[in-house]
Design an enzyme around this catalytic site. Structure first.
Site: not given
Ligand code: BG6
Length: 608
Positions: A2, A27, A75, A101-102, A481, A485, A488, A504, A603
């Site tokens: 949020c 966000r 969110w 937010n929370g 990683e 990428k 997502e 396996h 984010k």
């Molecule tokens: C996800 C993000 O929500 O949280 C990722 O989309 C991130 O990019 C992961 O690696 C952890 O977030 P942070 O802020 O703790 O690095």
């Protein structure tokens, strides 16, 4: 997560709130709303969907006159995305409006109590209970009412609140969720994050946990939870505006990928003095690294993947066992930790709920905690015993790139430092490592300059359904990683596998033309991975290989090769991840997706 914005001043509030919320879109959200006080009444508009819908509904804010207001992008955590569940929430008489937010963890008990007191609820959210509790406790003093609510609420919150009885103030409160107070000229702001107010002011207060801010047009007062006035330090934000804008790129993600050379340089520079690695943040730490018998690394998402690479590098260099954990697992695993243990927590936002909770878990067991964080002043930087900042600047795109690269740099330097302390690193080896570190920015630049070639290759896989990433050792850490990428931001199913593990089970998924991206940067593992490439090739796979310049033997087996410059075997992730970041980006962009705002993702996940 949020986003919150608040304004009080001499201009119309609504357009400023909309502008601020647009800077917080990264966000992640599913609905938006505003409450504006016009001197008599609080007008509230809120809609599910993108911010554009709210802009259109309110004619850019024109239909909501008034110079004091609060805005929110939600969110969903409790209650589906809907008009009723969107914020702001308000009491029955609409004399109080609140954005949050929370998570209010005890909201069910509080809601039951308020219903018994005759309050009617119109939403399924936890937040609405705050509006009714403020109504219940408000007897003329907003700060007193807010404090009474704070004493009864459990959980995390950043709040913006307005009262019709208090036409000269906006109130802000925080506990665990991010919130900043912006100090302007004849106007003041609140926001979940700096980009929302950077256009108006660079002067901010970082409100701390359980503090209340009473924000007028020309006066900002702070109180603690005992209603005592407190003094706060004004900070100046140095980020330039275009650091939070796209800088001419189509998406923030490309801008941020292109910033990686600078970010890598900005991150290592403060820690290299007279050709030595230094961590001033740890110089007074009561940690004897020379006696360290193990190290724990805890994080989520890509930060976890950085930690996974850190494991390989630190174990190889310093010969200290490294245990890497997902924060959401670590915090409920009753980890075996005690005095003398050190836990490194990695987080770009410094607000990720699971990683934050892991700090508390580690400290409760007597371990020392070191946070590697990008967002200055974020919650984790106050909770960990020590903080080392990455210098990636604001990272807007949900899929991290530059912050991940910066995290790797800190981990490489910690490995060198630890190896020094453990006596496993000769002086000439250390000098070579530092010299190789210093060359990384220009080498990353070289790989990035190759992006058109990656784009052409990526365009062939826009319709792909399954893509595999394989590697061994550090190459496996790179592969996980690379897979994330792609997943997502392109929504294509992708999995990373330790190359030796394919046989396996997973190899049964390989069909004619299935794309397998193989990573081969580790000299001692080349031949092993090449034999894994032969295995998948014999089952019809198409193999793209990322490997070091000069390793032309790969062309005997791979269908498509991306070469990266020669660097130290410990640092190859920094170079090899670039083509995989670009691959994910171009597949997503090629599919016409909003690369910066992938569906369902945020984010920073500031709730469990
Ligand atoms: C996800 C993000 O929500 O949280 C990722 O989309 C991130 O990019 C992961 O690696 C952890 O977030 P942070 O802020 O703790 O690095």
């Amino acid at each position: 997560m949020c986003g919150i914005v608040g304004y009080i001043g001499k201009k119309q509030a609504a357009p400023i709130l909309l502008d601020g919320l647009s800077k917080l879109e990264y966000r992640g959200y599913d609905s938006a709303g505003m409450a504006v006080f016009d001197g008599e009444n609080i007008k509230i508009e809120k809609t599910p969907g993108r911010l554009k819908v709210l802009e259109e509904t309110t004619h850019g804010g024109e239909l909501m006159p008034g110079m004091i207001g609060i805005g929110h992008t939600r969110w969903a955590t409790h209650g589906v995305p809907s008009t009723e569940n969107a914020h702001p929430h308000f009491n029955a008489s609409r004399s109080i409006a609140v954005v949050h937010n929370g998570i209010i963890e005890n909201y069910i008990k509080l809601k039951e109590k308020m219903i018994k007191r005759g309050y009617k609820f119109v939403s399924d959210t936890d937040t609405e209970v705050l509006a009714h509790m403020l109504d219940y406790y408000y007897k003329g003093d907003p700060v007193e009412a807010i404090i009474k609510v704070m004493h009864r609420v459990e959980g995390s919150y950043a709040l913006g609140i307005i009262f019709t009885d208090c036409p000269d103030d906006v109130f802000a409160v925080r506990k665990d969720s991010p919130l900043v107070i912006g100090k302007g000229e004849g106007e003041n702001f609140i926001a979940s994050d700096v980009p929302a107010i950077l256009k108006y002011t660079r002067n901010v207060y970082y409100i701390q946990n359980e503090e209340i801010a009473k924000i007028g047009t020309d006066k900002i007062e702070f109180f603690n939870i005992d209603a005592e006035p407190i003094e706060k330090e004004l900070h100046r934000v140095e980020w330039d505006m275009n650091a939070a804008e796209k800088g001419g790129y189509e998406f923030f993600m490309m801008k941020e990928m292109m910033e990686q050379p600078k970010v890598i340089r900005d991150t290592f520079t403060p820690h290299i003095k007279n050709n030595e690695i230094v961590f001033d943040e740890l110089k007074d730490a009561d940690i004897d690294f020379s006696k360290l018998t193990s190290l724990h690394i805890v994080a989520c998402g890509s930060a976890y993947h950085a930690g996974f690479t850190g494991k390989y590098v630190i174990e190889k260099m310093a010969r200290v066992p490294v245990y890497v954990d997902l924060a959401s697992e670590f915090r409920y695993r009753n980890p075996i930790l005690g005095e003398g243990d050190v836990v490194v927590l990695i987080s770009q936002s410094g607000e990720t709920a699971d990683t934050k909770a892991a700090i508390g878990e580690a400290k409760a067991k007597g371990a020392k905690t070191i946070a590697i964080v990008n967002a200055k002043g974020s919650s984790m930087t106050r909770e960990a015993d020590y903080t080392i900042y990455t210098e990636a600047g604001p990272e807007i795109s949900v899929a991290t790139t530059k912050a991940y690269s910066a995290q790797l740099i800190i981990l490489y330097m910690l490995a060198i430092k630890l190896a020094e302390e453990k006596g496993t690193l000769k002086e000439d080896e250390k000098k070579q490592l530092i010299s190789d570190l210093l060359r990384l920015p220009e080498q990353v630049e070289m790989v990035l300059n190759n992006k058109e070639r990656i784009q052409k290759f990526a365009n062939r896989y826009i319709a792909a359904k399954d893509i595999f990433f394989i590697g061994r050792g550090i190459d496996y850490a790179i592969a996980i990683e690379g897979a994330l990428k792609l997943k997502e931001i392109s929504y294509i199913h992708a999995e990373a596998y330790a190359a030796g593990e394919l046989k396996h089970g997973t190899i049964s998924l390989i069909e004619e033309n299935t794309l397998v991206n193989a990573v081969l940067t580790q000299e001692d593992l080349y031949d092993k991975t090449i034999s894994n490439i032969r295995e998948v090739k014999s089952r019809g796979a198409f193999v793209m290989a990322v490997t070091n310049l000069g390793h032309t033997k790969i062309e005997e087996v791979a269908d498509y090769v991306v070469y990266i410059p020669e660097t130290n075997k410990y640092f190859t992730n920094t170079l090899a991840i670039i083509p995989l970041q670009l691959f994910g980006y171009f597949v997503s962009a090629g599919k016409g997706y909003d690369v910066d705002h992938p569906r369902n993702l945020a984010k920073s996940v500031t709730v469990e």
